[in-house]
Design a protein around this motif. Structure first.
Motif, PDB file in Angstrom:
ATOM      1  N   ILE A   1      -7.745  10.862  28.441  1.00  0.00           N
ATOM      2  CA  ILE A   1      -6.426  10.484  28.951  1.00  0.00           C
ATOM      3  C   ILE A   1      -5.523  11.712  28.845  1.00  0.00           C
ATOM      4  O   ILE A   1      -5.368  12.282  27.768  1.00  0.00           O
ATOM      5  CB  ILE A   1      -5.831   9.304  28.137  1.00  0.00           C
ATOM      6  CG1 ILE A   1      -6.840   8.179  27.976  1.00  0.00           C
ATOM      7  CG2 ILE A   1      -4.527   8.824  28.745  1.00  0.00           C
ATOM      8  CD1 ILE A   1      -7.282   7.516  29.237  1.00  0.00           C
ATOM      9  N   PRO A   2      -4.903  12.137  29.955  1.00  0.00           N
ATOM     10  CA  PRO A   2      -4.148  13.397  29.949  1.00  0.00           C
ATOM     11  C   PRO A   2      -3.016  13.491  28.923  1.00  0.00           C
ATOM     12  O   PRO A   2      -2.843  14.519  28.299  1.00  0.00           O
ATOM     13  CB  PRO A   2      -3.577  13.476  31.371  1.00  0.00           C
ATOM     14  CG  PRO A   2      -4.420  12.579  32.183  1.00  0.00           C
ATOM     15  CD  PRO A   2      -4.941  11.517  31.278  1.00  0.00           C
ATOM     16  N   ASP A   3      -2.225  12.428  28.723  1.00  0.00           N
ATOM     17  CA  ASP A   3      -1.077  12.552  27.823  1.00  0.00           C
ATOM     18  C   ASP A   3      -1.320  11.967  26.429  1.00  0.00           C
ATOM     19  O   ASP A   3      -0.393  11.758  25.679  1.00  0.00           O
ATOM     20  CB  ASP A   3       0.170  11.915  28.453  1.00  0.00           C
ATOM     21  CG  ASP A   3       0.011  10.434  28.726  1.00  0.00           C
ATOM     22  OD1 ASP A   3      -1.141   9.948  28.657  1.00  0.00           O
ATOM     23  OD2 ASP A   3       1.017   9.769  29.010  1.00  0.00           O
ATOM     24  N   ARG A   4      -2.572  11.722  26.087  1.00  0.00           N
ATOM     25  CA  ARG A   4      -2.903  11.216  24.760  1.00  0.00           C
ATOM     26  C   ARG A   4      -3.606  12.313  23.961  1.00  0.00           C
ATOM     27  O   ARG A   4      -4.282  13.173  24.526  1.00  0.00           O
ATOM     28  CB  ARG A   4      -3.819   9.989  24.853  1.00  0.00           C
ATOM     29  CG  ARG A   4      -3.242   8.811  25.608  1.00  0.00           C
ATOM     30  CD  ARG A   4      -1.914   8.309  25.044  1.00  0.00           C
ATOM     31  NE  ARG A   4      -1.967   7.805  23.713  1.00  0.00           N
ATOM     32  CZ  ARG A   4      -2.090   6.538  23.390  1.00  0.00           C
ATOM     33  NH1 ARG A   4      -2.184   5.626  24.304  1.00  0.00           N
ATOM     34  NH2 ARG A   4      -2.116   6.170  22.140  1.00  0.00           N
ATOM     35  N   ASP A   5      -3.446  12.298  22.654  1.00  0.00           N
ATOM     36  CA  ASP A   5      -4.056  13.326  21.811  1.00  0.00           C
ATOM     37  C   ASP A   5      -4.835  12.667  20.666  1.00  0.00           C
ATOM     38  O   ASP A   5      -4.253  12.044  19.794  1.00  0.00           O
ATOM     39  CB  ASP A   5      -3.013  14.286  21.257  1.00  0.00           C
ATOM     40  CG  ASP A   5      -1.906  13.586  20.493  1.00  0.00           C
ATOM     41  OD1 ASP A   5      -1.634  12.415  20.803  1.00  0.00           O
ATOM     42  OD2 ASP A   5      -1.327  14.205  19.594  1.00  0.00           O
ATOM     43  N   PRO A   6      -6.149  12.785  20.693  1.00  0.00           N
ATOM     44  CA  PRO A   6      -6.957  12.209  19.609  1.00  0.00           C
ATOM     45  C   PRO A   6      -6.848  13.062  18.345  1.00  0.00           C
ATOM     46  O   PRO A   6      -6.806  14.290  18.405  1.00  0.00           O
ATOM     47  CB  PRO A   6      -8.373  12.236  20.174  1.00  0.00           C
ATOM     48  CG  PRO A   6      -8.360  13.326  21.180  1.00  0.00           C
ATOM     49  CD  PRO A   6      -6.970  13.384  21.742  1.00  0.00           C
ATOM     50  N   ARG A   7      -6.750  12.371  17.198  1.00  0.00           N
ATOM     51  CA  ARG A   7      -6.682  13.085  15.920  1.00  0.00           C
ATOM     52  C   ARG A   7      -7.530  12.348  14.895  1.00  0.00           C
ATOM     53  O   ARG A   7      -7.623  11.121  14.908  1.00  0.00           O
ATOM     54  CB  ARG A   7      -5.238  13.175  15.425  1.00  0.00           C
ATOM     55  CG  ARG A   7      -4.373  14.034  16.346  1.00  0.00           C
ATOM     56  CD  ARG A   7      -2.981  14.160  15.840  1.00  0.00           C
ATOM     57  NE  ARG A   7      -2.381  12.835  15.779  1.00  0.00           N
ATOM     58  CZ  ARG A   7      -1.221  12.587  15.204  1.00  0.00           C
ATOM     59  NH1 ARG A   7      -0.535  13.549  14.634  1.00  0.00           N
ATOM     60  NH2 ARG A   7      -0.731  11.369  15.180  1.00  0.00           N
ATOM     61  N   ILE A   8      -8.111  13.091  14.005  1.00  0.00           N
ATOM     62  CA  ILE A   8      -8.984  12.527  12.980  1.00  0.00           C
ATOM     63  C   ILE A   8      -8.182  11.673  11.994  1.00  0.00           C
ATOM     64  O   ILE A   8      -8.692  10.671  11.492  1.00  0.00           O
ATOM     65  CB  ILE A   8      -9.798  13.629  12.259  1.00  0.00           C
ATOM     66  CG1 ILE A   8     -10.907  13.013  11.409  1.00  0.00           C
ATOM     67  CG2 ILE A   8      -8.920  14.498  11.411  1.00  0.00           C
ATOM     68  CD1 ILE A   8     -12.025  12.419  12.214  1.00  0.00           C
ATOM     69  N   ILE A   9      -6.919  12.016  11.748  1.00  0.00           N
ATOM     70  CA  ILE A   9      -6.105  11.226  10.819  1.00  0.00           C
ATOM     71  C   ILE A   9      -5.896   9.814  11.360  1.00  0.00           C
ATOM     72  O   ILE A   9      -5.832   8.849  10.602  1.00  0.00           O
ATOM     73  CB  ILE A   9      -4.754  11.922  10.513  1.00  0.00           C
ATOM     74  CG1 ILE A   9      -4.013  11.202   9.382  1.00  0.00           C
ATOM     75  CG2 ILE A   9      -3.880  12.003  11.729  1.00  0.00           C
ATOM     76  CD1 ILE A   9      -4.632  11.371   8.037  1.00  0.00           C
ATOM     77  N   ASP A  10      -5.846   9.677  12.695  1.00  0.00           N
ATOM     78  CA  ASP A  10      -5.722   8.346  13.301  1.00  0.00           C
ATOM     79  C   ASP A  10      -6.958   7.500  13.013  1.00  0.00           C
ATOM     80  O   ASP A  10      -6.845   6.297  12.745  1.00  0.00           O
ATOM     81  CB  ASP A  10      -5.516   8.457  14.810  1.00  0.00           C
ATOM     82  CG  ASP A  10      -4.211   9.146  15.185  1.00  0.00           C
ATOM     83  OD1 ASP A  10      -3.365   9.350  14.292  1.00  0.00           O
ATOM     84  OD2 ASP A  10      -4.047   9.477  16.368  1.00  0.00           O
ATOM     85  N   VAL A  11      -8.120   8.115  13.066  1.00  0.00           N
ATOM     86  CA  VAL A  11      -9.361   7.396  12.767  1.00  0.00           C
ATOM     87  C   VAL A  11      -9.340   6.914  11.323  1.00  0.00           C
ATOM     88  O   VAL A  11      -9.718   5.774  11.034  1.00  0.00           O
ATOM     89  CB  VAL A  11     -10.602   8.284  13.034  1.00  0.00           C
ATOM     90  CG1 VAL A  11     -11.877   7.562  12.614  1.00  0.00           C
ATOM     91  CG2 VAL A  11     -10.675   8.682  14.489  1.00  0.00           C
ATOM     92  N   PHE A  12      -8.886   7.759  10.411  1.00  0.00           N
ATOM     93  CA  PHE A  12      -8.816   7.368   8.999  1.00  0.00           C
ATOM     94  C   PHE A  12      -7.833   6.217   8.779  1.00  0.00           C
ATOM     95  O   PHE A  12      -8.110   5.291   8.011  1.00  0.00           O
ATOM     96  CB  PHE A  12      -8.439   8.552   8.115  1.00  0.00           C
ATOM     97  CG  PHE A  12      -9.497   9.605   8.025  1.00  0.00           C
ATOM     98  CD1 PHE A  12     -10.840   9.273   7.975  1.00  0.00           C
ATOM     99  CD2 PHE A  12      -9.161  10.941   7.999  1.00  0.00           C
ATOM    100  CE1 PHE A  12     -11.825  10.239   7.892  1.00  0.00           C
ATOM    101  CE2 PHE A  12     -10.140  11.925   7.910  1.00  0.00           C
ATOM    102  CZ  PHE A  12     -11.467  11.571   7.859  1.00  0.00           C
ATOM    103  N   GLN A  13      -6.681   6.253   9.460  1.00  0.00           N
ATOM    104  CA  GLN A  13      -5.700   5.177   9.323  1.00  0.00           C
ATOM    105  C   GLN A  13      -6.269   3.863   9.854  1.00  0.00           C
ATOM    106  O   GLN A  13      -6.112   2.807   9.236  1.00  0.00           O
ATOM    107  CB  GLN A  13      -4.422   5.529  10.091  1.00  0.00           C
ATOM    108  CG  GLN A  13      -3.665   6.677   9.508  1.00  0.00           C
ATOM    109  CD  GLN A  13      -2.615   7.233  10.451  1.00  0.00           C
ATOM    110  OE1 GLN A  13      -2.494   6.803  11.594  1.00  0.00           O
ATOM    111  NE2 GLN A  13      -1.849   8.191   9.972  1.00  0.00           N
ATOM    112  N   LYS A  14      -6.921   3.923  11.004  1.00  0.00           N
ATOM    113  CA  LYS A  14      -7.497   2.728  11.611  1.00  0.00           C
ATOM    114  C   LYS A  14      -8.653   2.186  10.768  1.00  0.00           C
ATOM    115  O   LYS A  14      -8.767   0.970  10.559  1.00  0.00           O
ATOM    116  CB  LYS A  14      -7.973   3.043  13.034  1.00  0.00           C
ATOM    117  CG  LYS A  14      -6.824   3.385  13.968  1.00  0.00           C
ATOM    118  CD  LYS A  14      -7.337   3.907  15.296  1.00  0.00           C
ATOM    119  CE  LYS A  14      -6.199   4.288  16.214  1.00  0.00           C
ATOM    120  NZ  LYS A  14      -6.686   4.816  17.505  1.00  0.00           N
ATOM    121  N   ALA A  15      -9.500   3.068  10.284  1.00  0.00           N
ATOM    122  CA  ALA A  15     -10.626   2.636   9.441  1.00  0.00           C
ATOM    123  C   ALA A  15     -10.120   2.028   8.135  1.00  0.00           C
ATOM    124  O   ALA A  15     -10.677   1.035   7.658  1.00  0.00           O
ATOM    125  CB  ALA A  15     -11.551   3.812   9.161  1.00  0.00           C
ATOM    126  N   ALA A  16      -9.065   2.588   7.571  1.00  0.00           N
ATOM    127  CA  ALA A  16      -8.495   2.026   6.344  1.00  0.00           C
ATOM    128  C   ALA A  16      -7.941   0.629   6.596  1.00  0.00           C
ATOM    129  O   ALA A  16      -8.153  -0.292   5.798  1.00  0.00           O
ATOM    130  CB  ALA A  16      -7.402   2.945   5.802  1.00  0.00           C
TER     131      ALA A  16
END
Length: 121
Positions: free
Chosen positions: A85-100
């Motif tokens: 998605i052009p205006d979205r930015d994936p980050r590893i911290i987001d994965v950690f927040q979601k997994a938590a």
């Protein structure tokens, strides 16, 4: 019939998470407008995955590892798909927040399930 309701609830929750994760920033749902504070976004992520983990845990009682793996796989997979998605930015911290969040939901549901009476076998 209860199982069908759980499947529907998990499917709806997952569909809403997919939409919120992969929608453009202009089309993304937001609690407090699009200029919301970062901590509100963190609470949104955590809560959405907490509900998903909670529902998955009730759908798959006694299968903590399977529910956890599914929640983490969804979180990581959707974050990777955000790169498309052009205006979205994936980050590893987001994965950690979601997994938590998902893990907290699973633990909460497993705790509730431990105190519910089991049907006779």
């Amino acid at each position: 019939m209860r199982r069908n309701h759980l499947i529907a609830a998990v499917a709806i929750c997952l569909a809403l998470i997919i939409y919120a994760t992969l929608a453009t920033l202009a089309g993304r749902p937001a609690l407090a407008g699009h200029a919301e504070a970062y901590w509100i976004v963190v609470i949104e992520r955590f809560s959405a995955y907490c509900v998903l983990g909670f529902l998955l845990s009730f759908l798959l009682p006694g299968r903590f590892m399977l529910a956890s793996t599914l929640v983490v796989a969804v979180a990581a997979g959707l974050e990777v798909m955000q790169a498309l998605i052009p205006d979205r930015d994936p980050r590893i911290i987001d994965v950690f927040q979601k997994a938590a969040g998902g893990t907290v939901g699973i633990i909460l549901a497993q705790t509730i399930l431990a105190f519910l009476p089991r049907p006779p076998s």
